[in-house]
Design a protein around this motif. Structure first.
Motif, mmCIF file in Angstrom:
data_model
loop_
_atom_site.group_PDB
_atom_site.id
_atom_site.type_symbol
_atom_site.label_atom_id
_atom_site.label_comp_id
_atom_site.label_asym_id
_atom_site.label_seq_id
_atom_site.Cartn_x
_atom_site.Cartn_y
_atom_site.Cartn_z
ATOM 1 N N THR A 198 4.304 12.827 -56.811
ATOM 2 C CA THR A 198 5.519 12.010 -56.796
ATOM 3 C C THR A 198 5.372 10.888 -55.784
ATOM 4 O O THR A 198 4.720 11.028 -54.760
ATOM 5 C CB THR A 198 6.761 12.847 -56.430
ATOM 6 N N LEU A 199 5.987 9.812 -56.107
ATOM 7 C CA LEU A 199 6.030 8.638 -55.253
ATOM 8 C C LEU A 199 7.217 7.819 -55.739
ATOM 9 O O LEU A 199 7.381 7.617 -56.950
ATOM 10 C CB LEU A 199 4.731 7.843 -55.421
ATOM 11 N N SER A 200 8.053 7.353 -54.828
ATOM 12 C CA SER A 200 9.219 6.578 -55.250
ATOM 13 C C SER A 200 8.785 5.233 -55.832
ATOM 14 O O SER A 200 7.695 4.729 -55.544
ATOM 15 C CB SER A 200 10.146 6.334 -54.052
ATOM 16 N N ASN A 201 9.658 4.664 -56.651
ATOM 17 C CA ASN A 201 9.368 3.330 -57.176
ATOM 18 C C ASN A 201 9.184 2.337 -56.033
ATOM 19 O O ASN A 201 8.344 1.446 -56.123
ATOM 20 C CB ASN A 201 10.476 2.865 -58.120
ATOM 21 N N GLU A 202 9.968 2.475 -54.970
ATOM 22 C CA GLU A 202 9.828 1.597 -53.803
ATOM 23 C C GLU A 202 8.402 1.650 -53.265
ATOM 24 O O GLU A 202 7.780 0.608 -53.031
ATOM 25 C CB GLU A 202 10.838 2.003 -52.719
ATOM 26 N N GLU A 203 7.873 2.848 -53.081
ATOM 27 C CA GLU A 203 6.506 2.994 -52.552
ATOM 28 C C GLU A 203 5.475 2.421 -53.526
ATOM 29 O O GLU A 203 4.517 1.768 -53.108
ATOM 30 C CB GLU A 203 6.201 4.472 -52.276
ATOM 31 N N VAL A 204 5.672 2.648 -54.804
ATOM 32 C CA VAL A 204 4.758 2.114 -55.811
ATOM 33 C C VAL A 204 4.802 0.589 -55.815
ATOM 34 O O VAL A 204 3.763 -0.080 -55.854
ATOM 35 C CB VAL A 204 5.093 2.680 -57.212
ATOM 36 N N LEU A 205 6.003 0.029 -55.747
ATOM 37 C CA LEU A 205 6.132 -1.427 -55.793
ATOM 38 C C LEU A 205 5.609 -2.091 -54.519
ATOM 39 O O LEU A 205 5.097 -3.216 -54.580
ATOM 40 C CB LEU A 205 7.580 -1.820 -56.086
ATOM 41 N N VAL A 206 5.696 -1.418 -53.400
ATOM 42 C CA VAL A 206 5.091 -1.950 -52.166
ATOM 43 C C VAL A 206 3.567 -2.011 -52.347
ATOM 44 O O VAL A 206 2.934 -3.011 -52.010
ATOM 45 C CB VAL A 206 5.495 -1.106 -50.935
ATOM 46 N N ALA A 207 2.985 -0.955 -52.882
ATOM 47 C CA ALA A 207 1.540 -0.946 -53.141
ATOM 48 C C ALA A 207 1.168 -2.021 -54.160
ATOM 49 O O ALA A 207 0.161 -2.726 -53.999
ATOM 50 C CB ALA A 207 1.098 0.431 -53.623
ATOM 51 N N ALA A 208 1.983 -2.179 -55.191
ATOM 52 C CA ALA A 208 1.726 -3.198 -56.211
ATOM 53 C C ALA A 208 1.812 -4.598 -55.607
ATOM 54 O O ALA A 208 0.982 -5.465 -55.907
ATOM 55 C CB ALA A 208 2.717 -3.051 -57.364
ATOM 56 N N SER A 209 2.780 -4.805 -54.754
ATOM 57 C CA SER A 209 2.935 -6.108 -54.100
ATOM 58 C C SER A 209 1.720 -6.432 -53.224
ATOM 59 O O SER A 209 1.237 -7.562 -53.220
ATOM 60 C CB SER A 209 4.213 -6.109 -53.267
ATOM 61 N N ARG A 210 1.238 -5.425 -52.516
ATOM 62 C CA ARG A 210 0.041 -5.627 -51.682
ATOM 63 C C ARG A 210 -1.145 -6.038 -52.550
ATOM 64 O O ARG A 210 -1.883 -6.976 -52.219
ATOM 65 C CB ARG A 210 -0.272 -4.349 -50.907
ATOM 66 N N LEU A 211 -1.337 -5.345 -53.663
ATOM 67 C CA LEU A 211 -2.423 -5.690 -54.585
ATOM 68 C C LEU A 211 -2.266 -7.113 -55.112
ATOM 69 O O LEU A 211 -3.228 -7.879 -55.150
ATOM 70 C CB LEU A 211 -2.421 -4.736 -55.776
ATOM 71 N N LEU A 212 -1.068 -7.434 -55.532
ATOM 72 C CA LEU A 212 -0.774 -8.743 -56.106
ATOM 73 C C LEU A 212 -1.095 -9.855 -55.108
ATOM 74 O O LEU A 212 -1.717 -10.853 -55.459
ATOM 75 C CB LEU A 212 0.700 -8.783 -56.506
ATOM 76 N N HIS A 213 -0.677 -9.658 -53.857
ATOM 77 C CA HIS A 213 -0.899 -10.690 -52.845
ATOM 78 C C HIS A 213 -2.323 -10.707 -52.311
ATOM 79 O O HIS A 213 -2.838 -11.773 -51.981
ATOM 80 C CB HIS A 213 0.104 -10.529 -51.704
ATOM 81 N N ASP A 214 -2.953 -9.554 -52.245
ATOM 82 C CA ASP A 214 -4.315 -9.497 -51.700
ATOM 83 C C ASP A 214 -5.377 -9.942 -52.694
ATOM 84 O O ASP A 214 -6.362 -10.562 -52.320
ATOM 85 C CB ASP A 214 -4.660 -8.078 -51.233
ATOM 86 N N ARG A 215 -5.156 -9.615 -53.979
ATOM 87 C CA ARG A 215 -6.223 -9.851 -54.957
ATOM 88 C C ARG A 215 -5.805 -10.726 -56.129
ATOM 89 O O ARG A 215 -6.591 -10.965 -57.037
ATOM 90 C CB ARG A 215 -6.751 -8.514 -55.443
ATOM 91 N N GLY A 216 -4.542 -11.171 -56.138
ATOM 92 C CA GLY A 216 -4.075 -12.050 -57.200
ATOM 93 C C GLY A 216 -3.415 -11.295 -58.336
ATOM 94 O O GLY A 216 -3.629 -10.097 -58.512
ATOM 95 N N PRO A 217 -2.596 -11.997 -59.112
ATOM 96 C CA PRO A 217 -1.827 -11.375 -60.190
ATOM 97 C C PRO A 217 -2.675 -10.659 -61.241
ATOM 98 O O PRO A 217 -2.282 -9.620 -61.753
ATOM 99 C CB PRO A 217 -1.067 -12.548 -60.811
ATOM 100 N N ASP A 218 -3.853 -11.190 -61.543
ATOM 101 C CA ASP A 218 -4.676 -10.569 -62.587
ATOM 102 C C ASP A 218 -5.257 -9.229 -62.143
ATOM 103 O O ASP A 218 -5.652 -8.417 -62.986
ATOM 104 C CB ASP A 218 -5.798 -11.520 -63.015
ATOM 105 N N ALA A 219 -5.315 -8.983 -60.839
ATOM 106 C CA ALA A 219 -5.857 -7.730 -60.317
ATOM 107 C C ALA A 219 -4.852 -6.583 -60.391
ATOM 108 O O ALA A 219 -5.217 -5.428 -60.198
ATOM 109 C CB ALA A 219 -6.311 -7.910 -58.872
#
Length: 191
Positions: A6-27
Protein backbone atom coordinates in the motif's frame (compact mmCIF):
# COMPACT_ATOMS: atom_id res chain seq x y z
CA UNK A 1 13.39 -5.85 -2.66
CA UNK A 2 9.81 -6.85 -1.83
CA UNK A 3 7.11 -4.65 -3.29
CA UNK A 4 5.07 -2.47 -1.00
CA UNK A 5 1.43 -3.43 -0.76
CA UNK A 6 0.00 0.00 0.00
CA UNK A 7 1.00 3.54 -0.69
CA UNK A 8 -1.24 6.60 -0.67
CA UNK A 9 -1.95 8.45 -3.89
CA UNK A 10 -0.12 11.42 -2.34
CA UNK A 11 3.05 9.34 -1.92
CA UNK A 12 2.73 7.91 -5.43
CA UNK A 13 2.19 11.34 -6.97
CA UNK A 14 5.19 12.79 -5.11
CA UNK A 15 7.33 10.00 -6.58
CA UNK A 16 5.78 10.60 -10.01
CA UNK A 17 6.47 14.32 -9.76
CA UNK A 18 10.11 13.64 -8.88
CA UNK A 19 10.45 11.39 -11.93
CA UNK A 20 8.73 13.91 -14.17
CA UNK A 21 11.00 16.75 -13.06
CA UNK A 22 14.22 14.75 -12.86
CA UNK A 23 13.95 12.83 -16.12
CA UNK A 24 11.29 14.60 -18.18
CA UNK A 25 7.66 13.84 -19.03
CA UNK A 26 8.46 10.93 -21.36
CA UNK A 27 10.26 9.09 -18.53
CA UNK A 28 7.07 8.89 -16.48
CA UNK A 29 5.76 5.39 -17.17
CA UNK A 30 4.01 2.83 -15.01
CA UNK A 31 7.21 0.78 -15.09
CA UNK A 32 9.53 3.62 -14.01
CA UNK A 33 7.08 4.82 -11.36
CA UNK A 34 6.71 1.27 -10.05
CA UNK A 35 10.49 1.06 -9.60
CA UNK A 36 10.54 4.49 -7.92
CA UNK A 37 7.73 3.88 -5.43
CA UNK A 38 7.76 0.11 -4.97
CA UNK A 39 4.28 -0.61 -6.32
CA UNK A 40 3.68 -2.94 -9.23
CA UNK A 41 2.95 -1.33 -12.59
CA UNK A 42 -0.37 -3.24 -12.63
CA UNK A 43 -1.40 -1.58 -9.36
CA UNK A 44 -0.56 1.81 -10.84
CA UNK A 45 -2.59 1.05 -13.97
CA UNK A 46 -5.56 0.19 -11.74
CA UNK A 47 -5.25 3.60 -10.06
CA UNK A 48 -4.52 5.84 -13.04
CA UNK A 49 -5.84 3.79 -16.01
CA UNK A 50 -3.60 5.27 -18.74
CA UNK A 51 -0.22 6.93 -19.06
CA UNK A 52 -2.04 10.16 -19.95
CA UNK A 53 -4.16 9.79 -16.80
CA UNK A 54 -1.02 9.27 -14.72
CA UNK A 55 0.65 12.32 -16.21
CA UNK A 56 -2.43 14.48 -15.71
CA UNK A 57 -2.89 13.33 -12.10
CA UNK A 58 0.78 14.07 -11.43
CA UNK A 59 0.55 17.55 -12.89
CA UNK A 60 -2.75 18.34 -11.17
CA UNK A 61 -1.06 17.33 -7.92
CA UNK A 62 1.79 19.71 -8.75
CA UNK A 63 -0.75 22.50 -9.34
CA UNK A 64 -2.32 21.72 -5.96
CA UNK A 65 1.09 22.10 -4.34
CA UNK A 66 1.80 25.35 -6.18
CA UNK A 67 -1.60 26.75 -5.19
CA UNK A 68 -0.90 25.84 -1.56
CA UNK A 69 2.58 27.38 -1.66
CA UNK A 70 1.19 30.55 -3.25
CA UNK A 71 -1.50 30.79 -0.56
CA UNK A 72 1.05 30.25 2.21
CA UNK A 73 3.35 32.93 0.83
CA UNK A 74 0.42 35.26 0.27
CA UNK A 75 -0.62 34.85 3.91
CA UNK A 76 2.91 35.25 5.29
CA UNK A 77 4.44 38.09 3.26
CA UNK A 78 3.81 41.75 4.01
CA UNK A 79 1.13 43.62 2.06
CA UNK A 80 3.75 45.95 0.60
CA UNK A 81 5.71 46.15 -2.67
CA UNK A 82 8.63 44.48 -0.86
CA UNK A 83 6.20 41.75 0.18
CA UNK A 84 5.29 41.24 -3.49
CA UNK A 85 8.96 40.75 -4.29
CA UNK A 86 9.32 38.35 -1.35
CA UNK A 87 6.31 36.34 -2.53
CA UNK A 88 7.69 35.93 -6.05
CA UNK A 89 11.21 35.15 -4.84
CA UNK A 90 9.64 32.48 -2.64
CA UNK A 91 8.11 30.94 -5.77
CA UNK A 92 11.47 31.00 -7.58
CA UNK A 93 13.18 28.07 -5.87
CA UNK A 94 13.96 26.19 -9.06
CA UNK A 95 17.48 25.17 -8.10
CA UNK A 96 20.03 25.10 -10.89
CA UNK A 97 19.66 25.58 -14.62
CA UNK A 98 19.15 21.87 -15.33
CA UNK A 99 16.21 21.71 -12.96
CA UNK A 100 14.75 24.88 -14.44
CA UNK A 101 15.19 23.55 -18.00
CA UNK A 102 13.43 20.28 -17.11
CA UNK A 103 10.63 22.38 -15.62
CA UNK A 104 10.08 23.95 -19.03
CA UNK A 105 9.43 20.48 -20.45
CA UNK A 106 6.82 20.01 -17.75
CA UNK A 107 5.28 23.37 -18.66
CA UNK A 108 4.88 22.07 -22.20
CA UNK A 109 2.67 19.31 -20.81
CA UNK A 110 0.58 21.87 -18.91
CA UNK A 111 0.01 23.81 -22.12
CA UNK A 112 -1.09 20.73 -24.05
CA UNK A 113 -3.85 19.63 -21.65
CA UNK A 114 -7.02 21.77 -21.34
CA UNK A 115 -7.55 20.84 -17.66
CA UNK A 116 -3.98 21.80 -16.82
CA UNK A 117 -4.20 25.02 -18.86
CA UNK A 118 -7.30 25.91 -16.85
CA UNK A 119 -5.33 25.42 -13.62
CA UNK A 120 -2.62 27.72 -14.96
CA UNK A 121 -5.20 30.36 -15.88
CA UNK A 122 -6.75 30.15 -12.41
CA UNK A 123 -3.31 30.45 -10.79
CA UNK A 124 -2.61 33.56 -12.89
CA UNK A 125 -5.74 35.18 -11.46
CA UNK A 126 -4.90 34.20 -7.86
CA UNK A 127 -1.24 35.22 -8.10
CA UNK A 128 -2.08 38.52 -9.80
CA UNK A 129 -4.63 39.31 -7.09
CA UNK A 130 -2.13 38.50 -4.32
CA UNK A 131 0.42 40.82 -5.93
CA UNK A 132 -2.16 43.53 -6.59
CA UNK A 133 -3.09 43.42 -2.91
CA UNK A 134 0.49 44.34 -2.01
CA UNK A 135 0.18 47.60 -3.96
CA UNK A 136 -3.22 48.68 -2.61
CA UNK A 137 -2.97 52.33 -1.67
CA UNK A 138 0.58 52.74 -3.05
CA UNK A 139 0.85 56.04 -4.89
CA UNK A 140 1.68 55.59 -8.55
CA UNK A 141 0.82 51.89 -8.69
CA UNK A 142 -0.96 51.30 -12.00
CA UNK A 143 -4.11 49.27 -12.29
CA UNK A 144 -3.17 45.71 -13.19
CA UNK A 145 0.24 45.84 -11.54
CA UNK A 146 -0.23 42.30 -10.23
CA UNK A 147 -0.24 40.73 -13.69
CA UNK A 148 2.47 43.11 -14.88
CA UNK A 149 4.71 42.06 -12.01
CA UNK A 150 3.95 38.35 -12.50
CA UNK A 151 4.88 38.76 -16.17
CA UNK A 152 8.11 40.55 -15.22
CA UNK A 153 8.88 37.68 -12.83
CA UNK A 154 8.38 35.04 -15.51
CA UNK A 155 10.57 37.03 -17.90
CA UNK A 156 13.28 37.30 -15.23
CA UNK A 157 13.27 33.54 -14.80
CA UNK A 158 13.67 33.05 -18.54
CA UNK A 159 16.48 35.60 -18.88
CA UNK A 160 18.31 34.00 -15.95
CA UNK A 161 18.00 30.68 -17.77
CA UNK A 162 20.01 32.00 -20.71
CA UNK A 163 22.84 33.18 -18.45
CA UNK A 164 22.47 31.34 -15.13
CA UNK A 165 25.07 33.24 -13.14
CA UNK A 166 24.43 33.21 -9.41
CA UNK A 167 21.27 32.11 -7.65
CA UNK A 168 17.99 32.46 -9.52
CA UNK A 169 16.39 33.98 -6.41
CA UNK A 170 18.98 36.80 -6.34
CA UNK A 171 18.54 37.50 -10.05
CA UNK A 172 14.75 37.58 -9.71
CA UNK A 173 14.86 39.83 -6.62
CA UNK A 174 17.14 42.35 -8.35
CA UNK A 175 14.98 42.40 -11.47
CA UNK A 176 11.77 42.84 -9.50
CA UNK A 177 13.25 45.65 -7.39
CA UNK A 178 14.17 47.42 -10.64
CA UNK A 179 10.68 46.83 -12.01
CA UNK A 180 8.97 48.24 -8.90
CA UNK A 181 11.27 51.29 -8.91
CA UNK A 182 10.57 51.95 -12.58
CA UNK A 183 6.81 51.49 -12.27
CA UNK A 184 6.46 53.63 -9.16
CA UNK A 185 8.86 56.37 -10.31
CA UNK A 186 7.38 59.80 -10.77
CA UNK A 187 7.09 60.58 -14.49
CA UNK A 188 9.51 63.21 -15.72
CA UNK A 189 7.96 66.53 -16.69
CA UNK A 190 8.18 67.46 -20.33
CA UNK A 191 9.30 70.93 -21.40
Amino acid sequence: MPRRKTLSNEEVLVAASRLLHDRGPDALTFESLGRACGLSPATLVQRFKTKAGLKQATLLHAWDRLDAKTATLSASTPKTPDGAIELLVGLSDYGGIETYAEGLLVLREDLRDPALRARGAAWKVALSAALEERFAGVAGAPRGIGLLMASQWQGSLLWWGFDPQGQVEDFVAAGLRGFVSAVLAEPAEVG
